[in-house]
Design an enzyme around this catalytic site. Structure first.
Site, PDB file in Angstrom:
ATOM      1  N   LYS A 159       0.815  -1.210   0.000  1.00 44.20           N
ATOM      2  CA  LYS A 159       0.000   0.000   0.000  1.00 44.20           C
ATOM      3  C   LYS A 159       0.855   1.269   0.000  1.00 44.20           C
ATOM      4  CE  LYS A 159      -2.020  -1.343   3.741  1.00 44.20           C
ATOM      5  NZ  LYS A 159      -1.363  -2.664   3.819  1.00 44.20           N
ATOM      6  N   SER A 160       1.802   1.330   0.931  1.00 47.29           N
ATOM      7  CA  SER A 160       2.620   2.543   1.028  1.00 47.29           C
ATOM      8  C   SER A 160       3.495   2.711  -0.207  1.00 47.29           C
ATOM      9  CB  SER A 160       3.499   2.497   2.285  1.00 47.29           C
ATOM     10  OG  SER A 160       2.692   2.454   3.429  1.00 47.29           O
ATOM     11  N   GLY A 188     -45.945 -19.484  25.786  1.00 49.33           N
ATOM     12  CA  GLY A 188     -45.748 -20.844  26.272  1.00 49.33           C
ATOM     13  C   GLY A 188     -44.930 -20.920  27.549  1.00 49.33           C
ATOM     14  N   LYS A 217     -47.455 -17.798  31.444  1.00 47.70           N
ATOM     15  CA  LYS A 217     -48.001 -16.557  32.012  1.00 47.70           C
ATOM     16  C   LYS A 217     -49.497 -16.673  32.325  1.00 47.70           C
ATOM     17  CE  LYS A 217     -46.877 -14.169  28.425  1.00 47.70           C
ATOM     18  NZ  LYS A 217     -46.293 -15.280  27.663  1.00 47.70           N
ATOM     19  N   SER A 218     -50.272 -17.118  31.332  1.00 46.24           N
ATOM     20  CA  SER A 218     -51.722 -17.185  31.516  1.00 46.24           C
ATOM     21  C   SER A 218     -52.093 -18.215  32.570  1.00 46.24           C
ATOM     22  CB  SER A 218     -52.411 -17.523  30.188  1.00 46.24           C
ATOM     23  OG  SER A 218     -52.189 -16.474  29.275  1.00 46.24           O
ATOM     24  N   SER A 254     -45.291  -9.047  26.006  1.00 42.93           N
ATOM     25  CA  SER A 254     -44.647  -7.719  26.140  1.00 42.93           C
ATOM     26  C   SER A 254     -43.128  -7.816  25.961  1.00 42.93           C
ATOM     27  CB  SER A 254     -45.018  -7.043  27.454  1.00 42.93           C
ATOM     28  OG  SER A 254     -44.915  -7.910  28.554  1.00 42.93           O
TER      29      SER A 254
END
Lengths: 265, 641
Positions: B24-25, B463, B466-467, B534
């Protein structure tokens, strides 16, 4: 309107305002030369005509008479908050250094005593990448240790205009708002904005100064350029480097590198 | 050739990248010599140095101005060199190839409009070739040309050129980068840089300099939505001037500006300038400006002004594709400072989602820590709401820089896929709402009912239970003589939220409404259980804000595998089959609570134990014991700060 100069200007103003918002207390080095005077103009633009931090001349007593006269006139005309800081005498410098390097060291030492006295966390400095190979590698916000030394092997990452603005207690940051400008850019900007300038830059009796340093280590160049148009034309066709007249850069292969790592601007 | 420091109004930044020692250089040194851009004496100076060191001509010495670099013969830091062609001026940015200098490579490359990727014909694509190409992609550089260097070492063989260029193009394509040109060169001999040379007549494409001139200057982003991050506020004379740079879009005198995250509005009364010019009426992207407003609204550094019709998102959580530069790895739970535009906030790493192997682009989602110089997708959480644009929407604002202490430790692009758009929703739409102060206090209600009201917010994957838990807990609590009610999908989706779907925005609104209803019920003295996935912390935080004194976040914990094996409603099966889109845990994120009030582990415990755990927690928190309640209250306030 010149879009290119507008872009350079907008970037510099952003950097200056960024430094002002983040770093306190802070000062700007004003060497009275064209670069730092252009930068002073940018500061006035950034703050709507005001200069909200001190301007410091690191004075060796060796500046040319015209430089002192210009300093006094602009300071009065623009009502500037200038601090004239005297550098330690040459006898106190490392006597093993070559003479011009030793003379330049006085500014480095002067900066150290300035920082010590005023406890500045930031110093704005008008260097440019195109001046010199080492300055090309600089960051816009460049952290320094208390003694001013520059650790070029481990510079901070700098991208997307987010800078390293905070440093530990015993360090400071050098801020370089015109790092991205070239010599010709500065002249074109000077011309467009009609910024007052020390007349040593304009040819008298076939000689003019391209870069202003102290009397003892700075030489004029052969030139007939007596106004900015002619200077720009001269620069378009020269292959001589801007700092060719500055003796301290090339006394040895790495003399400027040594100066810079020890804290020179 | 005579140098022409062209007085041009165009300047293009080109970064030169590639593997270490691919030249590169040398390429840059040679290019400067060929375009006669070396200062007088420089060539002789380098020739003399090389002679003194007993080496052949080293073009890279032009750039490697550091003593240390000459000694080690590697480029340590990025540097910039100016030269011009007949077409325009260039800034060449040399970037170090060594892996350990990645931060310097990024510092250089981030300033470029275009890139040249240098590949050694004798070695082909190597580790740093790939890493640098990936970084170009991550830095947003889309203009790339490839040079196959050291063609002299392979006898200018077109077959080798073909093979190496194909290898390079394949990798770039996998990143979505299309190289503009692929050029065989010899930097040392000067073939195909500015002159075509005599060795490669078989190549008909552009020379390197022609490829330079074919790059385009990136135009300021006028067409995009206005983004004006406030950099500072100056009080001069009687004026209060807001300063900053217009990042994208156009700002006009008379515009109504909308400030985020404060949601305040004001009209631009003037555009300030010095020395005073004729009345300025418009400023554009890229300009550093100062404006005054008609109203004294609260504005400070970090606030973001935009037009109301094109606002940024407002969120406290976002994903970012980042590169990591610090010695210490990035870890989940660590806190860093993030700067975006002029704002700066603390963020916590919520998750490390993917680590990218830049060698083969393989993604690993079994993520440990992110080591130095690695690339990863992470989720970051801030303590406050932030105005955010994704990189896709706004390339100036959609990028962040990470700080740890004093140091810059990383950076990256913001990715908002799958997150809800919450702009404006935290401000009441109607200003004519006043809270009714009631003569009946919570303490009076508690005295009558024997307990305080409260929101017990169950969150977890579909699943997770929670409910089931909510129903069982409701029954137990009711039997203990308390007023209790369960909010769940059945009694909310069919009435209150019948207008909402399952997009991130609708999900956010769904949860917002439930949070408000739950808060009203709790204020009336009822123990409310809510059972919703949520998935976003931001939404749950908002629900907490609706009832800050009596909100309890309960994490119903079970991993995806467990939930999917239960699949009580057959939803996972449908989601896996593509029947349901944006299903949480499958193709939409679930953010586990960072600091829940209670964790109920349904994976390792059976239902009875979990129910008991929740019932005990509720009783302890709502009993008509004012002192106890107050303690919880204080804890809550601390938690939401």
């Amino acid at each position: 309107m010149n879009m290119y100069l507008d872009e350079l200007e907008a970037r510099s103003i952003y950097i200056i305002r960024e430094a002002y918002a983040r770093i306190n207390p802070m000062a700007m080095l004003w060497s009275i030369g064209k670069d730092s005077t252009a930068m002073l103009w940018l500061v006035k633009k950034a703050f709507f005509g005001r200069v909200p931090f001190p301007l410091v001349l690191l004075d060796t007593g060796q500046e040319m008479d015209e430089v002192y006269a210009f300093r006094d006139k602009i300071t009065k005309d623009w009502d500037l908050p200038v601090i004239n800081h005297m550098c330690p005498p040459e006898e106190e410098m490392d006597q093993t250094l070559p003479p011009a390097t030793r003379s330049a060291m006085r500014k480095t030492e002067g900066l150290k005593t300035l920082l010590k006295e005023h406890k500045y966390k930031g110093v704005i400095c008008g260097i440019r990448r195109d001046e010199q190979g080492l300055r090309a590698k600089e960051r816009v916000f460049s952290p320094r240790s208390l003694d001013g030394s520059w650790d070029f092997k481990d510079q901070p990452a700098e991208f997307w205009d987010q800078y390293k603005t905070e440093v530990p207690d015993n360090c400071h940051v050098r801020i370089h708002p015109i790092l991205h400008w070239t010599e010709i850019d500065v002249w074109r900007y000077m011309q467009r904005e009609n910024i007052p300038l020390c007349d040593l830059y304009f040819a008298k009796d076939g000689m003019r100064y391209r870069s202003l340093g102290e009397k003892n280590i700075t030489a004029p160049i052969e030139s007939n350029a007596s106004n900015i148009d002619e200077i720009i034309e001269e620069l378009r066709t020269t292959n001589t480097s801007e700092r060719a007249g500055r003796a301290m850069d090339k006394e040895t292969e790495d003399s400027f590198e040594k100066l810079r790592t020890q804290g020179y601007m | 050739m005579k140098q022409t420091n062209k007085i041009s109004n165009q300047q293009l930044g080109v970064v030169i990248v590639g593997h270490v020692d691919h030249g590169k250089s040398t390429l840059i040194g040679r290019l400067l010599y060929d375009t006669n851009s070396l200062p007088e004496g420089k060539l002789e100076e380098i020739e003399a140095v090389c002679k003194r060191r007993g080496s052949e001509m080293e073009w890279s010495f032009v750039l490697d101005a550091f003593q240390a670099e000459r000694d080690q013969a590697v480029t340590i830091d990025t540097t910039q060199i100016y030269f011009s062609t007949a077409a325009r001026n260039y800034v060449i940015i040399d970037a170090p190839g060594h892996r350990e200098f990645l931060k310097n490579m990024i510092s250089g490359a981030a300033q470029a409009d275009a890139a040249i990727l240098v590949v050694d014909a004798t070695e082909g694509v190597r580790e740093q070739t790939k890493r640098h190409a990936y970084m170009l992609h991550l830095l947003g550089i889309r203009q790339v040309s490839v040079v196959i260097n050291k063609m002299d070492k392979v006898k200018y063989d077109p077959e080798i050129f073909e093979k190496v260029s194909q290898e390079s193009v394949e990798y770039l394509k996998s990143l979505g980068l299309q190289p503009a040109h692929i050029i065989p060169i010899s930097a040392r001999e000067g073939d195909m840089l500015s002159e075509r040379g005599s060795h490669m007549d078989w190549y008909k494409g552009k020379t390197l300099l022609e490829a330079f001139d074919a790059f385009e200057v990136s135009a300021p982003s006028l067409a995009r939505s206005l983004r004006f991050p406030v950099q500072d506020v100056y009080r001069y004379d009687e004026k209060r001037i807001l300063v900053g740079r217009i990042e994208t879009g156009i700002l006009r005198k008379g515009d109504t500006l909308f400030f985020s995250p404060t949601n305040e509005k004001a009209v631009v009364t003037s555009i300030e300038s010095w020395p005073e010019k004729e009345d300025k009426v418009q400023v554009n992207a890229g300009e550093s400006v100062g404006i005054t407003l008609d109203e004294k609204i609260f504005v400070e550094r970090g606030h973001l002004a935009s037009h109301e019709k094109n606002l940024p998102m407002l969120s406290n959580v976002f994903r970012a594709n980042i590169f990591w530069l610090a010695h210490d790895p990035l870890k989940v739970g660590n806190t860093y400072r993030v700067r975006c535009g002029t704002s700066e906030v603390s963020v916590t790493v919520q998750s490390i989602d993917v680590i990218v192997n830049t060698d083969n682009l393989e993604k690993s989602d079994l993520c440990a820590d992110v080591p130095r110089n690695a690339v990863a997708e992470v989720t970051l959480r801030a303590r406050e709401m932030l105005p955010i644009d994704s990189y896709e929407d706004n390339f100036r604002m959609g990028r962040i820089v990470l700080y740890d202490g004093y140091d810059v430790v990383g950076g990256g692009l913001i990715n908002m896929d799958g997150y809800p758009d919450q702009r404006q929703s935290s401000a009441p739409k109607s200003k004519n709402i006043y809270k009714v102060s009631s003569a009946v206090t919570p303490d009076m209600r508690a005295e009558r009912f024997g307990h305080y009201g409260g929101v017990f917010w169950l969150t977890g994957l579909s699943g997770s239970g929670k409910s089931t838990l909510a129903v069982a807990v409701e029954q137990e609590i009711f039997e203990r003589g308390m007023n209790v009610y369960v909010l769940d999908g059945d009694n909310v989706r069919h009435g209150l939220n019948t207008d909402l779907g399952f997009s991130p925005e609708d999900r956010a609104e769904n949860i917002r409404r439930i949070g408000e209803v739950a808060a009203l019920q709790a204020n009336s003295g009822i123990v409310v259980l809510s059972a919703f996935i949520s998935p976003y912390q931001a939404d749950r935080d908002k629900a907490r804000m609706a009832a800050p004194e009596s909100f309890h976040e309960i994490y119903v914990k079970a991993d995806l595998e467990t939930c999917e094996s239960r699949d009580p409603k057959g939803l996972y099966k449908k989601a896996r089959g593509g029947e349901i889109k944006e299903f949480t845990g499958i193709d939409s994120p679930y953010e586990a609570p960072v600091n829940p009030d209670l964790v109920v582990d349904t994976q390792s415990n059976d239902v009875e134990i979990c129910v008991k755990q929740i019932v005990n927690y509720i009783e302890a928190n709502v009993k008509a014991d004012a002192k106890h309640h107050k303690e919880k209250l204080e804890g809550c306030v601390i938690a939401i700060k």
